[in-house]
Design a protein around this motif. Structure first.
Motif, PDB file in Angstrom:
ATOM      1  N   ASN A  42      11.699  -3.000  13.009  1.00 14.85           N
ATOM      2  CA  ASN A  42      12.996  -2.572  13.544  1.00 14.85           C
ATOM      3  C   ASN A  42      12.952  -1.129  14.027  1.00 14.85           C
ATOM      4  O   ASN A  42      13.806  -0.717  14.806  1.00 14.85           O
ATOM      5  CB  ASN A  42      14.106  -2.796  12.512  1.00 14.85           C
ATOM      6  N   LYS A  43      11.958  -0.343  13.597  1.00 11.39           N
ATOM      7  CA  LYS A  43      11.911   1.046  14.034  1.00 11.39           C
ATOM      8  C   LYS A  43      11.537   1.114  15.519  1.00 11.39           C
ATOM      9  O   LYS A  43      12.074   1.937  16.255  1.00 11.39           O
ATOM     10  CB  LYS A  43      10.927   1.847  13.179  1.00 11.39           C
ATOM     11  N   TRP A  44      10.653   0.237  15.965  1.00  8.62           N
ATOM     12  CA  TRP A  44      10.354   0.188  17.392  1.00  8.62           C
ATOM     13  C   TRP A  44      11.600  -0.245  18.163  1.00  8.62           C
ATOM     14  O   TRP A  44      11.973   0.356  19.174  1.00  8.62           O
ATOM     15  CB  TRP A  44       9.182  -0.775  17.662  1.00  8.62           C
ATOM     16  N   VAL A 260      10.096  -2.289  -0.455  1.00 10.20           N
ATOM     17  CA  VAL A 260      11.308  -1.479  -0.246  1.00 10.20           C
ATOM     18  C   VAL A 260      12.423  -2.283   0.432  1.00 10.20           C
ATOM     19  O   VAL A 260      13.594  -2.184   0.044  1.00 10.20           O
ATOM     20  CB  VAL A 260      10.999  -0.204   0.582  1.00 10.20           C
ATOM     21  N   TYR A 261      12.048  -3.096   1.410  1.00 13.22           N
ATOM     22  CA  TYR A 261      13.067  -3.807   2.188  1.00 13.22           C
ATOM     23  C   TYR A 261      12.849  -5.323   2.231  1.00 13.22           C
ATOM     24  O   TYR A 261      13.704  -6.100   1.811  1.00 13.22           O
ATOM     25  CB  TYR A 261      13.074  -3.306   3.637  1.00 13.22           C
ATOM     26  N   THR A 262      11.717  -5.718   2.834  1.00 17.23           N
ATOM     27  CA  THR A 262      11.577  -7.131   3.204  1.00 17.23           C
ATOM     28  C   THR A 262      11.419  -8.069   2.003  1.00 17.23           C
ATOM     29  O   THR A 262      11.900  -9.199   2.045  1.00 17.23           O
ATOM     30  CB  THR A 262      10.379  -7.297   4.166  1.00 17.23           C
ATOM     31  N   ALA A 263      10.777  -7.605   0.933  1.00 24.67           N
ATOM     32  CA  ALA A 263      10.639  -8.462  -0.247  1.00 24.67           C
ATOM     33  C   ALA A 263      12.011  -8.678  -0.901  1.00 24.67           C
ATOM     34  O   ALA A 263      12.333  -9.776  -1.365  1.00 24.67           O
ATOM     35  CB  ALA A 263       9.658  -7.859  -1.250  1.00 24.67           C
TER      36      ALA A 263
END
Ligand SMILES: *Cc1c(COP(=O)(O)O)cnc(C)c1O
Length: 298
Positions: A42-44, A260-263
């Motif tokens: 998502n950063k891209w 941090v996020y996806t798991a």
């Protein structure tokens, strides 16, 4: 524009196992983790139009904000270096000046100037007066807020939703994403899709208002469902159950998540699927937002 030569469209893959099939849902993963090795996920998507605007305006310096483990700082440093911008990172926490980590070392190696600020000062990061002062201090750089979450970011994320629609041959019932600032969730809503946003932070209820704020200007945004119970103790906190889940996910599907996020999102999503939260026949696309540079080494 092929900014930084991304691998786009990213693959959309079906995930299935006994539990998913039993619930009668169709689950897909959108592999935005494969967009770019350093400017991932998502950063891209969020940086794309910000960087294009900076280029069009002839800006030379980009200044942005982030915490010690910020994937956004990491991505901005790499993108800035590749595109020929000077970058300045305002980092939360003075103590980090003497206590580096891999993320900050990478940022430095990409030429980012790190400016460590106190937590009190960091709290002012959205204040107009403070931002004017910072702009003056650093010679009027192009400023991108924390997480890269701007109106231009929503536009970039919305393109991911269009990709999904064309890959599926229609709209999905839900798009699931992890949420930190909520900019990604807002971008998906802005494209008219219904979102399941899994807060990666404790006390993530504030995200509802922030996300609604991001989409106030949008026509026909989708519906937001905010899940706030899968934070595992707070931002960047984890436990062995979460790590075990990541390992199981990798052996079952051959896809690496990060803690941090996806798991947290997939843990929450699988929990909802098991509990019968979704009607049979529901289609869900979960976004792998990347962030694997921050994967814990165990
Ligand atoms: C930054 C990040 C998020 C959170 O995105 P927001 O738009 O800030 O909500 C989710 N997943 C990963 C991997 C991230 O790096």
């Amino acid at each position: 524009m092929d900014l930084l030569s991304p691998s786009i469209p990213t693959p959309l893959q079906r995930l299935s196992n006994a539990e998913i099939d039993k619930a009668g849902v169709q689950l897909y993963i959108k592999r935005d983790d494969l967009i770019h090795p350093a400017v991932s996920g998502n950063k891209w998507r969020k940086l794309k139009y910000n960087l294009i605007e900076a280029q069009e305006r002839g800006e030379r310096t980009i200044l942005t904000f982030g915490g010690a483990y910020s994937n956004h700082l990491y991505a901005t440093a790499a993108a800035g270096n590749a595109l020929g911008f000077k970058t300045i990172g305002m980092v939360r926490g003075l103590e980090l000046e003497s206590k580096d980590n891999a993320t900050l070392q990478f940022c430095r190696a990409q030429g980012m100037q790190l400016q460590f600020v106190t937590r009190e000062e960091y709290r002012l990061r959205h204040s107009d007066a403070y931002l004017r002062e910072v702009a003056a201090r650093f010679g009027n750089p192009y400023m991108i807020p924390e997480g890269g979450s701007t109106a231009l970011a929503l536009q970039g994320v919305a393109e991911m939703v269009l990709e999904v629609a064309s890959q599926l041959g229609g709209m999905t019932d839900f798009i699931a994403t992890a949420a930190g600032t909520g900019g990604t969730a807002a971008g998906i809503l802005s494209a008219g899709a219904d979102v399941l946003a899994f807060s990666a932070l404790k006390g993530g209820h504030f995200l509802r208002e922030d996300i609604q704020q991001f989409v106030t200007e949008c026509k026909n945004p989708g519906n937001l469902t905010l899940l706030t119970d899968y934070h595992f103790g707070g931002y960047a906190k984890w436990n062995h159950e979460l790590l075990a889940f990541m390992q199981d996910f990798r052996s079952e599907f051959g896809i690496q998540l990060e803690q941090v996020y996806t798991a947290k999102m997939f843990y929450g999503l699988f929990d909802l699927i098991q509990k019968g939260y979704f009607k049979p026949g529901t289609t869900i696309v979960a976004v792998h937002t990347g962030g694997l540079q921050g994967l814990i080494k165990t």
